[in-house]
Design an enzyme around this catalytic site. Structure first.
Site, PDB file in Angstrom:
ATOM      1  N   GLY A 185       0.781  -1.237   0.000  1.00  0.00           N
ATOM      2  CA  GLY A 185       0.000   0.000   0.000  1.00  0.00           C
ATOM      3  C   GLY A 185       0.814   1.288   0.000  1.00  0.00           C
ATOM      4  O   GLY A 185       0.335   2.312   0.503  1.00  0.00           O
ATOM      5  N   THR A 186       2.006   1.278  -0.597  1.00  0.00           N
ATOM      6  CA  THR A 186       2.748   2.548  -0.649  1.00  0.00           C
ATOM      7  C   THR A 186       2.031   3.556  -1.552  1.00  0.00           C
ATOM      8  O   THR A 186       2.102   4.758  -1.306  1.00  0.00           O
ATOM      9  CB  THR A 186       4.209   2.353  -1.126  1.00  0.00           C
ATOM     10  OG1 THR A 186       4.211   1.839  -2.459  1.00  0.00           O
ATOM     11  CG2 THR A 186       4.971   1.429  -0.202  1.00  0.00           C
ATOM     12  N   ASN A 187       1.349   3.071  -2.572  1.00  0.00           N
ATOM     13  CA  ASN A 187       0.574   4.006  -3.411  1.00  0.00           C
ATOM     14  C   ASN A 187      -0.616   4.562  -2.633  1.00  0.00           C
ATOM     15  O   ASN A 187      -0.924   5.749  -2.742  1.00  0.00           O
ATOM     16  CB  ASN A 187       0.123   3.326  -4.703  1.00  0.00           C
ATOM     17  CG  ASN A 187       1.233   3.319  -5.738  1.00  0.00           C
ATOM     18  OD1 ASN A 187       1.503   4.342  -6.371  1.00  0.00           O
ATOM     19  ND2 ASN A 187       1.911   2.191  -5.882  1.00  0.00           N
ATOM     20  N   MET A 215      -4.277  -7.507  -6.698  1.00  0.00           N
ATOM     21  CA  MET A 215      -3.692  -8.586  -7.511  1.00  0.00           C
ATOM     22  C   MET A 215      -4.700  -9.561  -8.095  1.00  0.00           C
ATOM     23  O   MET A 215      -4.341 -10.656  -8.514  1.00  0.00           O
ATOM     24  CB  MET A 215      -2.643  -9.347  -6.674  1.00  0.00           C
ATOM     25  CG  MET A 215      -1.499  -8.484  -6.181  1.00  0.00           C
ATOM     26  SD  MET A 215      -0.664  -7.573  -7.503  1.00  0.00           S
ATOM     27  CE  MET A 215       0.298  -8.887  -8.233  1.00  0.00           C
ATOM     28  N   LEU A 240     -10.633  -8.385 -11.933  1.00  0.00           N
ATOM     29  CA  LEU A 240     -12.051  -8.127 -11.631  1.00  0.00           C
ATOM     30  C   LEU A 240     -12.944  -8.787 -12.683  1.00  0.00           C
ATOM     31  O   LEU A 240     -12.557  -8.932 -13.839  1.00  0.00           O
ATOM     32  CB  LEU A 240     -12.293  -6.617 -11.593  1.00  0.00           C
ATOM     33  CG  LEU A 240     -11.584  -5.883 -10.437  1.00  0.00           C
ATOM     34  CD1 LEU A 240     -11.582  -4.372 -10.677  1.00  0.00           C
ATOM     35  CD2 LEU A 240     -12.229  -6.212  -9.095  1.00  0.00           C
ATOM     36  N   ASN A 263      -6.211   1.743 -12.779  1.00  0.00           N
ATOM     37  CA  ASN A 263      -5.124   0.916 -12.233  1.00  0.00           C
ATOM     38  C   ASN A 263      -3.793   1.580 -12.548  1.00  0.00           C
ATOM     39  O   ASN A 263      -3.680   2.344 -13.512  1.00  0.00           O
ATOM     40  CB  ASN A 263      -5.176  -0.480 -12.882  1.00  0.00           C
ATOM     41  CG  ASN A 263      -4.120  -1.416 -12.319  1.00  0.00           C
ATOM     42  OD1 ASN A 263      -3.878  -1.439 -11.104  1.00  0.00           O
ATOM     43  ND2 ASN A 263      -3.468  -2.179 -13.177  1.00  0.00           N
ATOM     44  N   HIS A 296       0.244   0.529 -13.286  1.00  0.00           N
ATOM     45  CA  HIS A 296       1.047  -0.643 -13.653  1.00  0.00           C
ATOM     46  C   HIS A 296       2.489  -0.200 -13.907  1.00  0.00           C
ATOM     47  O   HIS A 296       2.719   0.807 -14.579  1.00  0.00           O
ATOM     48  CB  HIS A 296       0.462  -1.295 -14.917  1.00  0.00           C
ATOM     49  CG  HIS A 296       1.178  -2.543 -15.298  1.00  0.00           C
ATOM     50  ND1 HIS A 296       0.983  -3.736 -14.637  1.00  0.00           N
ATOM     51  CD2 HIS A 296       2.118  -2.785 -16.246  1.00  0.00           C
ATOM     52  CE1 HIS A 296       1.773  -4.660 -15.173  1.00  0.00           C
ATOM     53  NE2 HIS A 296       2.472  -4.108 -16.142  1.00  0.00           N
TER      54      HIS A 296
HETATM   55  C1  GRF Z   1       2.879  -0.950  -7.767  1.00  0.00           C
HETATM   56  O1  GRF Z   1       4.162  -1.091  -8.312  1.00  0.00           O
HETATM   57  C2  GRF Z   1       1.850  -0.906  -8.854  1.00  0.00           C
HETATM   58  O2  GRF Z   1       2.324  -0.375 -10.045  1.00  0.00           O
HETATM   59  C3  GRF Z   1       1.473  -2.353  -9.046  1.00  0.00           C
HETATM   60  O3  GRF Z   1       1.557  -2.918  -7.773  1.00  0.00           O
HETATM   61  C4  GRF Z   1       2.475  -2.194  -6.962  1.00  0.00           C
HETATM   62  C5  GRF Z   1       1.776  -1.852  -5.695  1.00  0.00           C
HETATM   63  O4  GRF Z   1       2.651  -1.353  -4.729  1.00  0.00           O
HETATM   64  N1  GRF Z   1       0.184  -2.499  -9.642  1.00  0.00           N
HETATM   65  P1  GRF Z   1       2.102  -0.786  -3.351  1.00  0.00           P
HETATM   66  O5  GRF Z   1       1.284  -1.903  -2.702  1.00  0.00           O
HETATM   67  O6  GRF Z   1       1.281   0.435  -3.642  1.00  0.00           O
HETATM   68  O7  GRF Z   1       3.321  -0.476  -2.543  1.00  0.00           O
END
Ligand code: GRF
Length: 178
Positions: free
Chosen positions: A12-14, A79, A82, A96, A98
């Protein structure tokens, strides 16, 4: 600006970057009870739900979206693929991120695939979600260089730094344009 829901399966860093950008995250849902992203949500006071069954996760996401007038479902390291019905129902409202310049290196392990290919750049793509795997129409892309002697960790870090700026900026833009 109305709200967003985030779906995730991992660290969940994003999500953290989205929270730090003060975007209106109303709910975080996961298929993995031990995803660290859930802890990040709880620390930020955001309600969470965990459904390991995809159908249940989709139904509950739809309910939340209707109840809270959600404009955007944001996949951030989610992951699972859907189902076509869910994707059709929320067409143009699911995005999404990627870690490649799509259509290159779809699916899992995209950063390693780029490194193994011996090319000099890869990147990040934000796209609408359709029923395929990483095939929806592209909203935003940013290139990231690959340097000689990069380890997987080096490249992952460089890509994540780009993601953490690009995703909040794109979400904000989309929310103000719905
Ligand atoms: C990211 O690199 C994103 O591009 C991919 O999964 C990763 C998720 O990273 N779909 P995080 O869980 O947000 O750290």
């Amino acid at each position: 600006m109305s709200g967003i829901v985030v779906l995730l399966s991992g660290s969940g860093t994003n999500l953290q970057a989205i929270i730090d950008a003060e975007l209106p995250v109303k709910y975080v849902l996961s298929d993995k009870p031990n995803a660290y992203g859930l802890t990040r949500a709880e620390k930020a006071g955001i309600p969470i739900e965990v459904w390991s069954n995809l159908k249940q996760l989709e139904n509950n996401t739809s309910d939340i979206c209707k109840r809270h007038k959600i404009d955007l479902i944001v996949l951030a390291g989610f992951m699972r693929l859907l189902s076509p019905g869910f994707v059709q129902r929320w067409e143009s409202h699911i995005i999404n991120i990627h870690p490649s310049i799509l259509p290159e290196f779809k699916g899992a392990g995209a950063i390693k695939q780029a490194l193994d290919a011996g090319i000099s750049e890869t990147g990040v793509t934000i796209h609408y979600v359709d029923k395929g795997m990483d095939t929806g129409s592209i909203i935003e892309q940013q290139r990231v260089p690959i340097y000689n002697n990069d380890s997987l960790e080096d490249l992952e870090q460089r890509i994540h730094e780009v993601e953490h700026k690009l995703y909040p900026r794109t979400i904000k833009w989309l929310l103000t344009n719905y």
